[in-house]
Enzyme design. Structure first.
Site, PDB file in Angstrom:
ATOM      1  N   HIS A  78      33.131  48.908  35.724  1.00 53.56           N
ATOM      2  CA  HIS A  78      33.607  47.745  36.817  1.00 53.56           C
ATOM      3  C   HIS A  78      35.083  47.886  36.889  1.00 53.56           C
ATOM      4  O   HIS A  78      36.074  48.405  36.134  1.00 53.56           O
ATOM      5  CB  HIS A  78      33.375  46.294  36.143  1.00 53.56           C
ATOM      6  CG  HIS A  78      33.660  45.382  37.198  1.00 53.56           C
ATOM      7  ND1 HIS A  78      34.841  44.911  37.627  1.00 53.56           N
ATOM      8  CD2 HIS A  78      32.509  44.577  38.082  1.00 53.56           C
ATOM      9  CE1 HIS A  78      34.836  44.073  38.559  1.00 53.56           C
ATOM     10  NE2 HIS A  78      33.176  43.889  38.730  1.00 53.56           N
TER      11      HIS A  78
ATOM     12  N   ASN B 173      27.538  38.717  37.716  1.00 52.55           N
ATOM     13  CA  ASN B 173      28.512  39.067  36.422  1.00 52.55           C
ATOM     14  C   ASN B 173      29.410  37.877  36.467  1.00 52.55           C
ATOM     15  O   ASN B 173      30.308  37.408  37.289  1.00 52.55           O
ATOM     16  CB  ASN B 173      29.143  40.337  37.230  1.00 52.55           C
ATOM     17  CG  ASN B 173      30.352  40.535  36.260  1.00 52.55           C
ATOM     18  OD1 ASN B 173      30.613  40.258  35.260  1.00 52.55           O
ATOM     19  ND2 ASN B 173      31.234  41.631  36.911  1.00 52.55           N
ATOM     20  N   TRP B 174      29.404  37.456  35.391  1.00 57.45           N
ATOM     21  CA  TRP B 174      30.089  35.981  35.010  1.00 57.45           C
ATOM     22  C   TRP B 174      31.590  36.449  34.738  1.00 57.45           C
ATOM     23  O   TRP B 174      32.335  35.448  34.611  1.00 57.45           O
ATOM     24  CB  TRP B 174      29.350  35.054  33.976  1.00 57.45           C
ATOM     25  CG  TRP B 174      28.053  34.730  34.732  1.00 57.45           C
ATOM     26  CD1 TRP B 174      27.724  34.689  35.914  1.00 57.45           C
ATOM     27  CD2 TRP B 174      26.921  34.022  33.927  1.00 57.45           C
ATOM     28  NE1 TRP B 174      26.332  33.991  35.876  1.00 57.45           N
ATOM     29  CE2 TRP B 174      25.824  33.697  34.741  1.00 57.45           C
ATOM     30  CE3 TRP B 174      26.847  33.814  32.586  1.00 57.45           C
ATOM     31  CZ2 TRP B 174      24.625  33.105  34.451  1.00 57.45           C
ATOM     32  CZ3 TRP B 174      25.770  32.898  32.190  1.00 57.45           C
ATOM     33  CH2 TRP B 174      24.600  32.750  33.056  1.00 57.45           C
ATOM     34  N   LYS B 175      31.769  37.649  34.317  1.00 57.33           N
ATOM     35  CA  LYS B 175      32.926  37.901  33.852  1.00 57.33           C
ATOM     36  C   LYS B 175      33.586  37.280  32.870  1.00 57.33           C
ATOM     37  O   LYS B 175      32.795  36.648  32.013  1.00 57.33           O
ATOM     38  CB  LYS B 175      33.873  37.861  35.100  1.00 57.33           C
ATOM     39  CG  LYS B 175      33.645  38.704  36.145  1.00 57.33           C
ATOM     40  CD  LYS B 175      34.530  39.110  37.465  1.00 57.33           C
ATOM     41  CE  LYS B 175      33.666  39.604  38.676  1.00 57.33           C
ATOM     42  NZ  LYS B 175      34.706  40.167  39.486  1.00 57.33           N
TER      43      LYS B 175
ATOM     44  N   GLU C 133      37.573  46.157  37.310  1.00 58.19           N
ATOM     45  CA  GLU C 133      38.517  45.504  36.619  1.00 58.19           C
ATOM     46  C   GLU C 133      38.622  46.028  35.410  1.00 58.19           C
ATOM     47  O   GLU C 133      39.634  46.151  34.881  1.00 58.19           O
ATOM     48  CB  GLU C 133      38.113  44.065  36.499  1.00 58.19           C
ATOM     49  CG  GLU C 133      38.118  43.161  37.865  1.00 58.19           C
ATOM     50  CD  GLU C 133      37.272  42.003  37.987  1.00 58.19           C
ATOM     51  OE1 GLU C 133      36.601  41.542  37.013  1.00 58.19           O
ATOM     52  OE2 GLU C 133      36.997  41.573  39.035  1.00 58.19           O
TER      53      GLU C 133
ATOM     54  N   SER D 199      32.259  40.039  47.009  1.00 49.37           N
ATOM     55  CA  SER D 199      32.173  38.892  47.947  1.00 49.37           C
ATOM     56  C   SER D 199      30.781  38.646  48.601  1.00 49.37           C
ATOM     57  O   SER D 199      30.570  38.252  49.806  1.00 49.37           O
ATOM     58  CB  SER D 199      33.243  38.773  49.065  1.00 49.37           C
ATOM     59  OG  SER D 199      34.326  38.866  48.596  1.00 49.37           O
TER      60      SER D 199
ATOM     61  N   GLU E  39      31.140  49.033  44.381  1.00 48.48           N
ATOM     62  CA  GLU E  39      31.911  47.732  44.759  1.00 48.48           C
ATOM     63  C   GLU E  39      33.272  48.031  45.390  1.00 48.48           C
ATOM     64  O   GLU E  39      34.239  48.565  44.552  1.00 48.48           O
ATOM     65  CB  GLU E  39      31.961  47.153  43.464  1.00 48.48           C
ATOM     66  CG  GLU E  39      30.725  46.538  42.725  1.00 48.48           C
ATOM     67  CD  GLU E  39      30.665  45.535  41.962  1.00 48.48           C
ATOM     68  OE1 GLU E  39      30.134  44.304  42.023  1.00 48.48           O
ATOM     69  OE2 GLU E  39      31.836  45.600  40.860  1.00 48.48           O
TER      70      GLU E  39
ATOM     71  N   GLY F 247      36.009  39.676  44.828  1.00 50.53           N
ATOM     72  CA  GLY F 247      36.908  38.485  44.750  1.00 50.53           C
ATOM     73  C   GLY F 247      37.999  38.034  46.045  1.00 50.53           C
ATOM     74  O   GLY F 247      38.690  37.005  45.675  1.00 50.53           O
TER      75      GLY F 247
ATOM     76  N   GLY G 215      29.546  38.353  41.715  1.00 48.33           N
ATOM     77  CA  GLY G 215      30.899  37.690  40.951  1.00 48.33           C
ATOM     78  C   GLY G 215      30.831  36.187  41.129  1.00 48.33           C
ATOM     79  O   GLY G 215      29.960  35.574  40.689  1.00 48.33           O
ATOM     80  N   GLY G 216      31.716  35.773  41.836  1.00 46.54           N
ATOM     81  CA  GLY G 216      31.949  34.379  42.128  1.00 46.54           C
ATOM     82  C   GLY G 216      30.988  33.392  42.360  1.00 46.54           C
ATOM     83  O   GLY G 216      30.477  32.363  41.873  1.00 46.54           O
TER      84      GLY G 216
HETATM   85  P1  PGA Z   1      32.879  38.842  43.708  1.00 51.85           P
HETATM   86  O1  PGA Z   1      32.728  39.820  42.468  1.00 51.85           O
HETATM   87  O2  PGA Z   1      31.351  38.785  44.171  1.00 51.85           O
HETATM   88  O3  PGA Z   1      33.534  37.663  43.199  1.00 51.85           O
HETATM   89  O4  PGA Z   1      33.688  39.580  44.573  1.00 51.85           O
HETATM   90  C1  PGA Z   1      31.936  40.844  42.511  1.00 51.85           C
HETATM   91  C2  PGA Z   1      31.898  41.647  41.127  1.00 51.85           C
HETATM   92  O5  PGA Z   1      33.188  41.958  40.490  1.00 51.85           O
HETATM   93  O6  PGA Z   1      31.004  42.332  40.570  1.00 51.85           O
END
Ligand code: PGA
Length: 256
Positions: A97, A11-13, A99, A217, A171, A177, A238-239
């Protein structure tokens, strides 16, 4: 042996320029296209979807959007419809998600509409759920997860019909993050709870077939241990999905 094929999803956000995302996906295609034991998916921002689709070619890498509206078209300034995602080459869409829930006030009700719309447009929904740190500390994790499942899959629950391709992503908000990963046991406990819920509500076939990804993470150093858990079927990253040096070893978790 589980009938569920592992999925590693990036997930590149709201990250990466068009040039960076094209170069990253080309590396993924070169190194990991056509890998047998794992499905690989990337979720770039809307503006990169068509370009990334082209770069993916026939490598088998899957393409997802990070969100969508539930209507097929109409006066919804700033929104993107499921039909548009299909046209851009998406097969999947991430919905709900944390966010989106926390920063953009999405609710179980709108996620329910989106899940329904995704399925009827032919997109596979990746429906996200997860508790906050506060909720975990208050001992409310299962209650929150149950509420999110019941709300986000409400229409499907009423019809007792959940397509077996549907994907769920657990999640924990406190692990996204933050560098804090749920321990494999903590994650497994919730994944097992979700699988029981699937069994109770949609039957054993759905519980056996539906993949539940873990997100929060995930890194090269913890993927193997997470994936060794019986109810963890993949990862939503994500990251660590933004750079080839961290994403490729996650995709190749079975190899070392
Ligand atoms: P993260 O994000 O790997 O940076 O913790 C995961 C996500 O939000 O899908």
């Amino acid at each position: 042996m589980s009938e569920r094929k592992p999925m590693i999803a990036g997930n590149w956000k709201m990250n990466l320029t068009l040039e960076q995302s094209t170069s990253l996906v080309k590396t993924i295609v070169k190194e990991c296209g056509r890998l047998k034991g794992v499905e690989v998916l990337v979720a770039p921002p809307f503006t990169a979807l068509s370009t990334i689709k082209e770069a993916i070619g026939d490598s088998g890498i899957l393409l997802a959007a990070q969100n969508m509206h539930w209507e097929l078209e109409g006066a919804y300034t700033g929104e993107i419809s499921p039909k548009m995602l299909v046209e851009a080459g998406c097969s999947h869409v991430i919905l709900g998600h944390s966010e989106r829930r926390n920063l953009f006030f999405e609710t179980n009700d709108t996620i329910n509409l989106k899940t329904e719309a995704a399925i009827s447009t032919g997109l596979v929904p990746i429906v996200c759920i997860g508790e906050t740190l506060d909720q975990r500390e208050q001992g409310q994790t299962s209650e929150v997860i149950r509420e999110q499942l019941e709300g986000s899959l409400k229409n499907l629950l009423e019809r007792k019909n959940l397509p077996l391709s549907t994907i769920l992503a657990y999640e924990p908000v406190w692990a996204i993050g933050t560098g804090k990963t749920a321990t494999p046991d903590q994650a497994q406990e919730v994944h097992q709870f979700i699988r029981h819920w699937l069994d109770e509500n949609f039957g054993s076939r759905a519980a056996r077939a539906i993949r539940i990804l873990y997100g929060g993470s995930v890194k090269p150093g913890n993927i193997r241990e997470l994936m060794s858990m019986p109810d963890i079927d993949g990862a939503l990253v994500g990251g660590a999905s933004l750079k080839a040096h961290s994403f490729l070893p996650i995709i190749r978790f079975q190899e070392n």
